[in-house]
Scaffold this active site. Structure first.
Site, PDB file in Angstrom:
ATOM      1  N   HIS A  18       0.847  -1.204   0.000  1.00 36.16           N
ATOM      2  CA  HIS A  18       0.000   0.000   0.000  1.00 36.16           C
ATOM      3  C   HIS A  18       0.882   1.254   0.000  1.00 36.16           C
ATOM      4  O   HIS A  18       0.632   2.209  -0.738  1.00 36.16           O
ATOM      5  CB  HIS A  18      -0.875   0.042   1.260  1.00 36.16           C
ATOM      6  CG  HIS A  18      -1.919  -1.041   1.357  1.00 36.16           C
ATOM      7  ND1 HIS A  18      -2.014  -1.904   2.411  1.00 36.16           N
ATOM      8  CD2 HIS A  18      -2.925  -1.386   0.511  1.00 36.16           C
ATOM      9  CE1 HIS A  18      -3.033  -2.728   2.227  1.00 36.16           C
ATOM     10  NE2 HIS A  18      -3.603  -2.449   1.088  1.00 36.16           N
ATOM     11  N   LYS A  42     -16.089  -6.782   6.162  1.00 35.11           N
ATOM     12  CA  LYS A  42     -14.866  -7.575   6.344  1.00 35.11           C
ATOM     13  C   LYS A  42     -14.524  -7.948   7.790  1.00 35.11           C
ATOM     14  O   LYS A  42     -13.598  -8.710   7.999  1.00 35.11           O
ATOM     15  CB  LYS A  42     -13.683  -6.809   5.742  1.00 35.11           C
ATOM     16  CG  LYS A  42     -13.339  -7.236   4.310  1.00 35.11           C
ATOM     17  CD  LYS A  42     -11.994  -6.657   3.887  1.00 35.11           C
ATOM     18  CE  LYS A  42     -11.495  -7.240   2.573  1.00 35.11           C
ATOM     19  NZ  LYS A  42     -10.234  -6.621   2.146  1.00 35.11           N
ATOM     20  N   ARG A  91      -2.415  -5.849  -8.464  1.00 37.08           N
ATOM     21  CA  ARG A  91      -1.202  -6.638  -8.217  1.00 37.08           C
ATOM     22  C   ARG A  91      -1.047  -7.752  -9.227  1.00 37.08           C
ATOM     23  O   ARG A  91       0.032  -8.077  -9.663  1.00 37.08           O
ATOM     24  CB  ARG A  91      -1.245  -7.227  -6.806  1.00 37.08           C
ATOM     25  CG  ARG A  91      -1.082  -6.204  -5.705  1.00 37.08           C
ATOM     26  CD  ARG A  91      -1.539  -6.746  -4.397  1.00 37.08           C
ATOM     27  NE  ARG A  91      -2.948  -7.103  -4.457  1.00 37.08           N
ATOM     28  CZ  ARG A  91      -3.580  -7.797  -3.542  1.00 37.08           C
ATOM     29  NH1 ARG A  91      -2.936  -8.260  -2.502  1.00 37.08           N
ATOM     30  NH2 ARG A  91      -4.865  -8.065  -3.676  1.00 37.08           N
ATOM     31  N   SER A 129      -3.030  -7.958   3.146  1.00 36.40           N
ATOM     32  CA  SER A 129      -3.169  -7.736   4.589  1.00 36.40           C
ATOM     33  C   SER A 129      -3.546  -9.022   5.316  1.00 36.40           C
ATOM     34  O   SER A 129      -3.052  -9.291   6.413  1.00 36.40           O
ATOM     35  CB  SER A 129      -4.224  -6.662   4.842  1.00 36.40           C
ATOM     36  OG  SER A 129      -3.808  -5.463   4.255  1.00 36.40           O
TER      37      SER A 129
HETATM   38  N1  COA Z   1      -0.097  -3.953  -2.009  1.00 40.90           N
HETATM   39  C1  COA Z   1      -0.368  -4.981  -1.222  1.00 40.90           C
HETATM   40  N2  COA Z   1      -1.589  -5.426  -0.960  1.00 40.90           N
HETATM   41  C2  COA Z   1      -2.614  -4.779  -1.521  1.00 40.90           C
HETATM   42  C3  COA Z   1      -2.417  -3.680  -2.363  1.00 40.90           C
HETATM   43  C4  COA Z   1      -1.087  -3.267  -2.602  1.00 40.90           C
HETATM   44  N3  COA Z   1      -0.780  -2.236  -3.374  1.00 40.90           N
HETATM   45  N4  COA Z   1      -3.607  -3.262  -2.781  1.00 40.90           N
HETATM   46  C5  COA Z   1      -4.520  -4.059  -2.229  1.00 40.90           C
HETATM   47  N5  COA Z   1      -3.927  -4.989  -1.459  1.00 40.90           N
HETATM   48  C6  COA Z   1      -4.586  -6.074  -0.746  1.00 40.90           C
HETATM   49  C7  COA Z   1      -5.080  -5.698   0.594  1.00 40.90           C
HETATM   50  O1  COA Z   1      -4.088  -5.950   1.561  1.00 40.90           O
HETATM   51  C8  COA Z   1      -6.293  -6.583   0.743  1.00 40.90           C
HETATM   52  O2  COA Z   1      -5.915  -7.846   1.166  1.00 40.90           O
HETATM   53  P1  COA Z   1      -6.892  -8.764   2.031  1.00 40.90           P
HETATM   54  O3  COA Z   1      -8.154  -8.898   1.250  1.00 40.90           O
HETATM   55  O4  COA Z   1      -6.102  -9.990   2.146  1.00 40.90           O
HETATM   56  O5  COA Z   1      -7.090  -8.060   3.338  1.00 40.90           O
HETATM   57  C9  COA Z   1      -6.828  -6.696  -0.645  1.00 40.90           C
HETATM   58  O6  COA Z   1      -5.741  -6.431  -1.482  1.00 40.90           O
HETATM   59  C10 COA Z   1      -7.891  -5.725  -0.997  1.00 40.90           C
HETATM   60  O7  COA Z   1      -7.883  -4.722  -0.064  1.00 40.90           O
HETATM   61  P2  COA Z   1      -8.016  -3.191  -0.223  1.00 40.90           P
HETATM   62  O8  COA Z   1      -7.198  -2.647  -1.352  1.00 40.90           O
HETATM   63  O9  COA Z   1      -7.804  -2.613   1.121  1.00 40.90           O
HETATM   64  O10 COA Z   1      -9.444  -3.032  -0.715  1.00 40.90           O
HETATM   65  P3  COA Z   1     -10.738  -3.595  -0.136  1.00 40.90           P
HETATM   66  O11 COA Z   1     -11.199  -4.542  -1.165  1.00 40.90           O
HETATM   67  O12 COA Z   1     -10.613  -4.068   1.242  1.00 40.90           O
HETATM   68  O13 COA Z   1     -11.546  -2.234  -0.139  1.00 40.90           O
HETATM   69  C11 COA Z   1     -13.294  -0.724  -0.644  1.00 40.90           C
HETATM   70  C12 COA Z   1     -12.712  -2.130  -0.777  1.00 40.90           C
HETATM   71  C13 COA Z   1     -13.082  -0.152   0.723  1.00 40.90           C
HETATM   72  C14 COA Z   1     -12.628   0.184  -1.664  1.00 40.90           C
HETATM   73  C15 COA Z   1     -14.777  -0.890  -0.969  1.00 40.90           C
HETATM   74  O14 COA Z   1     -15.325  -1.883  -0.113  1.00 40.90           O
HETATM   75  C16 COA Z   1     -15.548   0.388  -0.773  1.00 40.90           C
HETATM   76  O15 COA Z   1     -15.520   1.238  -1.633  1.00 40.90           O
HETATM   77  N6  COA Z   1     -16.250   0.524   0.368  1.00 40.90           N
HETATM   78  C17 COA Z   1     -17.031   1.692   0.710  1.00 40.90           C
HETATM   79  C18 COA Z   1     -18.532   1.399   0.584  1.00 40.90           C
HETATM   80  C19 COA Z   1     -18.961   1.435  -0.858  1.00 40.90           C
HETATM   81  O16 COA Z   1     -18.929   2.448  -1.523  1.00 40.90           O
HETATM   82  N7  COA Z   1     -19.410   0.274  -1.366  1.00 40.90           N
HETATM   83  C20 COA Z   1     -19.908   0.137  -2.708  1.00 40.90           C
HETATM   84  C21 COA Z   1     -18.803  -0.035  -3.706  1.00 40.90           C
HETATM   85  S1  COA Z   1     -19.454  -0.110  -5.341  1.00 40.90           S
END
Ligand code: COA
Length: 161
Positions: A18, A42, A91, A129
């Protein structure tokens, strides 16, 4: 025109992958907001306040980066903050399907907001994560994947779990 990009995620916890992405974004955009989602879907290991605090510590010193928690629809948050771009990391091909769906839905909800993707450095392509949490829980060394402050927080949280 100044371009503000919002980088949303759960950041449970923030990893070096990140951080790598935030550094790249900070060079491209005038202002980058790391938006830490409350994310009730989550059941995060760290509270929203803890995740925001960790991001603050890890990203301290990058002057055009702001960290903010949010508990609303992402597109509403983006509009409220006057941002133009949603930034996500890609990724591997396996990320694509979910990201395609998310970007498509966000475009449906707010057609003027663009989703842009950045690739983290190669050595971070396999970090997530949840893997980092699992390694820490089982007593493995996570030094290569997270900031020392996050490592300490993980050790503290996983103690006795
Ligand atoms: N390097 C390493 N790991 C990464 C990364 C990077 N550059 N980018 C993402 N990841 C990993 C994260 O660690 C995470 O791993 P995990 O699933 O094992 O915990 C995974 O990829 C995805 O996580 P993240 O990038 O944090 O995104 P998310 O999928 O958890 O987040 C939101 C999703 C928050 C963007 C989405 O749920 C959201 O927009 N929520 C708000 C409510 C909303 O509007 N909902 C409707 C959407 S249409």
């Amino acid at each position: 025109m100044k371009i503000t990009a919002i980088y949303p995620g759960t950041f449970d916890p923030i990893t070096n992958g990140h951080t790598d992405l935030v550094h790249r974004a900070a060079q491209l955009f005038d202002h980058v907001i790391v938006a830490v989602a409350a994310n009730t879907t989550k059941t995060p290991a760290f509270s929203l306040d803890e995740r925001v605090e960790m991001a603050h510590t890890v990203l301290d010193g990058i002057k055009n980066v702001e960290i903010c928690g949010f508990d609303s629809l992402l597109v509403h948050f983006v509009t409220e903050r006057g941002a133009q771009v949603i930034l996500r990391g890609l990724r591997a091909v396996s990320d694509f399907e979910y990201e395609f769906q998310l970007a498509g839905m966000n475009r449906k909800l707010a057609p003027k907001i663009e989703t842009l993707f950045l690739m983290p450095a190669e050595q971070y392509a396999y970090i997530s994560s949840s893997l980092v949490r699992e390694i820490a829980r089982l007593g493995g060394d996570v030094s290569e994947f997270v900031h020392p402050h996050v490592k300490a927080a993980l050790q503290e949280r996983m103690r006795g779990v």
